[in-house]
Design a protein around this motif. Structure first.
Motif, mmCIF file in Angstrom:
data_model
loop_
_atom_site.group_PDB
_atom_site.id
_atom_site.type_symbol
_atom_site.label_atom_id
_atom_site.label_comp_id
_atom_site.label_asym_id
_atom_site.label_seq_id
_atom_site.Cartn_x
_atom_site.Cartn_y
_atom_site.Cartn_z
ATOM 1 N N ARG A 181 0.829 -1.208 0.000
ATOM 2 C CA ARG A 181 0.000 0.000 0.000
ATOM 3 C C ARG A 181 0.862 1.256 0.000
ATOM 4 O O ARG A 181 0.566 2.231 -0.686
ATOM 5 N N ASP A 197 -3.901 4.951 4.168
ATOM 6 C CA ASP A 197 -3.856 3.671 3.479
ATOM 7 C C ASP A 197 -5.223 3.283 2.931
ATOM 8 O O ASP A 197 -5.338 2.676 1.877
ATOM 9 N N ARG A 198 -6.283 3.598 3.662
ATOM 10 C CA ARG A 198 -7.613 3.192 3.241
ATOM 11 C C ARG A 198 -7.997 3.802 1.900
ATOM 12 O O ARG A 198 -8.830 3.251 1.181
ATOM 13 N N SER A 199 -7.399 4.954 1.533
ATOM 14 C CA SER A 199 -7.740 5.567 0.255
ATOM 15 C C SER A 199 -7.337 4.670 -0.899
ATOM 16 O O SER A 199 -7.989 4.652 -1.943
ATOM 17 N N ASP A 201 -7.444 1.392 -0.790
ATOM 18 C CA ASP A 201 -8.474 0.361 -0.840
ATOM 19 C C ASP A 201 -9.701 0.847 -1.609
ATOM 20 O O ASP A 201 -10.303 0.096 -2.380
ATOM 21 N N VAL A 204 -8.800 0.918 -5.308
ATOM 22 C CA VAL A 204 -8.769 -0.449 -5.837
ATOM 23 C C VAL A 204 -10.183 -0.945 -6.095
ATOM 24 O O VAL A 204 -10.460 -1.571 -7.129
ATOM 25 N N LEU A 205 -11.103 -0.669 -5.165
ATOM 26 C CA LEU A 205 -12.504 -1.068 -5.358
ATOM 27 C C LEU A 205 -13.072 -0.439 -6.620
ATOM 28 O O LEU A 205 -13.744 -1.117 -7.426
ATOM 29 N N ARG A 208 -11.574 -2.093 -9.659
ATOM 30 C CA ARG A 208 -12.176 -3.418 -9.868
ATOM 31 C C ARG A 208 -13.558 -3.307 -10.512
ATOM 32 O O ARG A 208 -13.943 -4.146 -11.336
ATOM 33 N N THR A 223 -5.960 -9.286 -3.862
ATOM 34 C CA THR A 223 -5.513 -8.808 -2.556
ATOM 35 C C THR A 223 -4.475 -9.774 -2.008
ATOM 36 O O THR A 223 -4.695 -10.997 -1.992
ATOM 37 N N TRP A 225 -2.893 -10.494 1.302
ATOM 38 C CA TRP A 225 -3.119 -10.146 2.702
ATOM 39 C C TRP A 225 -1.818 -9.843 3.421
ATOM 40 O O TRP A 225 -0.834 -10.567 3.303
ATOM 41 N N GLY A 228 -0.473 -5.995 0.208
ATOM 42 C CA GLY A 228 -1.128 -4.977 -0.614
ATOM 43 C C GLY A 228 -1.923 -5.620 -1.717
ATOM 44 O O GLY A 228 -2.797 -6.436 -1.461
ATOM 45 N N TYR A 229 -1.558 -5.328 -2.970
ATOM 46 C CA TYR A 229 -2.325 -5.823 -4.116
ATOM 47 C C TYR A 229 -1.379 -6.253 -5.226
ATOM 48 O O TYR A 229 -0.203 -5.868 -5.269
#
Length: 237
Positions: A181, A197-199, A201, A204-205, A208, A223, A225, A228-229
């Motif tokens: 991330r 960090d949540r930004s 996520d 990414v959503l 997708r 993902t 775990w 990151g990605y």
């Protein structure tokens, strides 16, 4: 040794266009110049560029329209807009259509170079490893032209917001390998942004939702775990 940055200049004033060519080449840039949007499109189809210097007030299709059209087509190269207008509303309009920076005429040539270098540094961070920018990345029906930063599906250009494009390019810089991330934040947002960090996520959503048939069961953006990605893709030279 790194290659010189490739810049395309669009301005319909012959004198200013030639001055920009001489000045920018004198500062080590590889520069092409276009007098209208048709010539610009031909250049962009033939070769990748690192930055576009775009005059606001030109021809039948003005700078705002050109900028908006390029962004709709998925083109995310940095755009520095030039204008004789000093009204802050013009600056806002330029930025809202997708320009990355704005410089009002008359301007100091040194300031132009400084702004170009700042945009190129930002783009280098966003694009990650510059050695991958000559490659195409394929996943499913999608092809990402990393050099031009254009996404197509079965040959059709896809409309994608610049934030998601930068994220996709960041993932494509390290295909089939997990990217943290923190690394994605640095590449896709730039180190000057104090983002959470949540930004990533959230971005990414959204990405997708563009490329996955079922975003809840992603095939391409996995993902990893605790890390990151990862983009699962085939890379073509």
């Amino acid at each position: 040794m790194d290659r010189p940055a490739k810049i395309i200049v669009l301005d319909d004033e012959v004198e200013l266009r030639n001055m920009l060519l001489r000045f920018l080449r004198g500062h080590g840039f590889d520069v092409r110049a276009a007098e209208d949007s048709k010539r610009l499109d031909r250049y962009l189809e033939r070769e990748p560029f690192d930055l576009l210097v775009l005059d606001l007030m030109i021809g039948a299709e003005d700078g705002l329209e050109i900028c908006a059209r390029l962004r709709t087509q998925g083109q995310t190269l940095p755009i520095l807009m030039l204008t004789a207008k000093g009204d802050p509303l013009d600056r806002v309009a330029g930025l809202e259509t997708g320009a990355d920076d704005y410089l009002a005429k008359p301007f100091l040539p040194r300031e132009l170079v400084a702004r170009i270098n700042a945009l190129l540094r930002r783009q280098k961070i966003a694009s990650g490893d510059v050695t991958v920018t000559s490659q195409s990345v394929r996943f499913g029906d999608f092809t990402l032209d990393v050099a031009r930063q254009q996404l197509t599906r079965a040959g059709t250009p896809q409309e994608i917001h610049s934030a998601q494009m930068l994220l996709l390019v960041a993932l494509a810089s390290s295909p089939n390998r997990p990217v943290s991330r923190d690394n994605l934040l640095a590449r896709a947002r730039g180190r000057e942004h104090d983002a959470l960090d949540r930004s990533i996520d959230v971005q990414v959503l959204r990405l997708r939702q563009i490329i996955e048939d079922d975003p809840s069961k992603p095939r391409f953006i996995k993902t990893v775990w605790g890390v990151g990605y990862m983009l699962v893709a085939d890379v073509e030279p």
